[in-house]
Design an enzyme around this catalytic site. Structure first.
Site, PDB file in Angstrom:
ATOM      1  CE1 TYR A  14      -3.368  -2.798   0.732  1.00  0.00           C
ATOM      2  CE2 TYR A  14      -4.605  -0.778   1.074  1.00  0.00           C
ATOM      3  CZ  TYR A  14      -4.582  -2.135   0.850  1.00  0.00           C
ATOM      4  OH  TYR A  14      -5.753  -2.828   0.730  1.00  0.00           O
TER       5      TYR A  14
ATOM      6  CG  ASP B  34     -13.474  -7.446   2.120  1.00  0.00           C
ATOM      7  OD1 ASP B  34     -13.238  -6.632   3.043  1.00  0.00           O
ATOM      8  OD2 ASP B  34     -13.941  -7.110   1.018  1.00  0.00           O
TER       9      ASP B  34
ATOM     10  CE  LYS C  32       2.410 -18.011  -1.857  1.00  0.00           C
ATOM     11  NZ  LYS C  32       1.580 -19.228  -1.881  1.00  0.00           N
TER      12      LYS C  32
HETATM   13  C1  IPM Z   1     -10.334  -1.426   3.870  1.00  0.00           C
HETATM   14  C2  IPM Z   1     -10.567  -0.870   2.494  1.00  0.00           C
HETATM   15  C3  IPM Z   1      -9.413   0.073   2.145  1.00  0.00           C
HETATM   16  C4  IPM Z   1      -8.135  -0.741   2.186  1.00  0.00           C
HETATM   17  C5  IPM Z   1      -9.579   0.798   0.810  1.00  0.00           C
HETATM   18  C6  IPM Z   1     -10.847   1.624   0.780  1.00  0.00           C
HETATM   19  C7  IPM Z   1      -8.393   1.649   0.471  1.00  0.00           C
HETATM   20  O1  IPM Z   1     -10.707  -1.888   1.570  1.00  0.00           O
HETATM   21  O2  IPM Z   1     -10.246  -0.631   4.824  1.00  0.00           O
HETATM   22  O3  IPM Z   1     -10.248  -2.651   3.989  1.00  0.00           O
HETATM   23  O4  IPM Z   1      -7.814  -1.415   1.216  1.00  0.00           O
HETATM   24  O5  IPM Z   1      -7.471  -0.708   3.221  1.00  0.00           O
HETATM   25 MG    MG Z   2     -10.774  -3.825   2.422  1.00  0.00          MG
END
Ligand code: IPM
Ligand code: MG
Length: 361
Positions: free
Chosen positions: A146, A255, A195
């Site tokens: 990121y 997620d 990984k």
């Molecule tokens: C999360 C979201 C964010 C991330 C996005 C909106 C940049 O998906 O908080 O999980 O990837 O961290």
């Molecule tokens: Mg996310």
């Protein structure tokens, strides 16, 4: 107790869910005799519309002045929203990443818990659900892919994109320590996900985590490869207590973990720095398709507000009361559309907030 809270409604369903979380905080203040003052800040698309950028320096300064920040969600539909015509560094998500980095919020805690009442909404088979599950994903939030250097170049007429994944020992050590501390207050198990069969950054991750683990002999440490972890989350989610992982893996696995709890609308999160300051937000996105329709589930944001009471404001009893109220309302059978099942009462965002506020004692 007087506290300063910065509210970031954001985009999409953000304003609706933050409004409901504030309703809950107001009720907590009334019941427990606290006084919270609120400052509303712009982030993401909402900030682009006013200032042309997704995050201003003033917003960062205002956020720093607060005791905690409660956020909804940012971003829009990438196909239709004009925000996505801007260069990537000016889009809504870039604002959130910059805010996380500016506030040094390196530790992202995402608890995934299966409420017995939501077993119906859980897509897993009964025998896999077993006695349910209760885990926390501890995601590193200010490093890795990121925040590494990225660029798109052209070489001999061929476009090439580069994203860089880096971690240093210090970044790994501080997040590992957070995970072990949290595990110490829970079932005392850390699963570190990497990984290491491919990536150097993962091999370093593994060795630093092992060093840190020596300071926590009461905690069981296991390592798991991320592809296996993705599988284990749907095969045997009950095995996990604390999952410790890097930024990108944590984004993906959280997620997945949220979906097995029934809905991504249930998953809260806290992003913390070395002090008690934190930014609290649901783990889900801005769901532009249902924005403004009173359909969004406010529970993840309300549970994030509970985490804020606990971690930043040191109000454990009040946090317990909010979590209990959520439980009560689920037991009473109220559901937003995302967690609706037969025999339950389907309610909107606002009504769900009202019911939870009523249930706070
Ligand atoms: C999360 C979201 C964010 C991330 C996005 C909106 C940049 O998906 O908080 O999980 O990837 O961290
Ligand atoms: Mg996310």
């Amino acid at each position: 107790m007087e506290q300063k809270i910065a509210l970031i409604p954001g985009d999409g369903i953000g304003p609706e869910i933050v409004r409901e979380a504030k309703k809950i905080l107001d009720k907590v203040c009334e019941k427990y005799g606290h006084s919270f003052t609120y400052t509303e800040l712009l982030l993401g698309g909402a900030s682009i519309d006013v200032h042309g950028v997704p995050l201003t320096d003033e917003t960062i300064e205002e956020a720093k002045k607060a005791d905690a920040v409660l956020m909804g969600s940012i971003g829009g539909d990438a196909k239709t929203s004009p925000w996505y015509q801007l260069e990537p560094s000016k889009r809504p998500e870039a604002g959130l990443l910059k805010l996380r980095k500016s506030l040094n919020l390196f530790a992202n805690l995402r608890p995934a818990y299966l409420y017995q009442e939501l077993k119906e909404a859980c897509p897993l088979k009964e025998e896999i659900i077993g006695d349910g599950f209760d885990m926390v994903i501890v995601r590193e939030l200010t490093g890795g892919l990121y925040f590494g250097e990225r660029k798109t170049i052209e070489e001999n007429g061929v476009k090439k994109a580069i994203d860089t994944l880096t971690y240093n020992e210090k970044e790994i050590e501080r997040i590992a320590r957070k995970a072990f501390e949290i595990a110490g207050k829970r079932r005392k198990k850390v699963t570190s996900v990497d990984k290491a069969n491919v990536l150097d950054s993962s091999r370093l991750w593994r060795s630093v985590v092992e060093e840190v683990a020596k300071e926590y002999p009461q905690i069981t440490l296991e390592h798991m490869l991320v592809d296996n972890c993705a599988m284990q989350l749907v095969k045997n989610p009950g095995q996990f207590d604390v999952i410790l992982t890097e930024n990108m893996f944590g984004d993906i696995l959280s997620d997945e973990a949220s979906m097995v709890t029934g809905s991504i609308g249930m998953l809260s999160s806290a992003s913390l720095n070395e002090t008690s300051f934190g930014l609290y937000e649901p783990s889900h996105g801005s769901a532009p398709d249902i924005a403004g329709e009173n359909k969004a589930n406010p529970i993840a944001t309300i549970l994030s507000a509970a985490m804020m009471l606990r971690y930043s404001l040191n109000l454990d009893q009040e946090a317990d009361a909010v979590e209990k109220a959520v439980q009560t309302v689920l037991t009473q059978g109220y559901r937003t559309p995302d967690i609706m099942s037969e025999g339950c009462t389907c309610v909107g965002t606002r009504e769900m907030g009202d019911k939870i506020a009523e249930a706070i004692d």
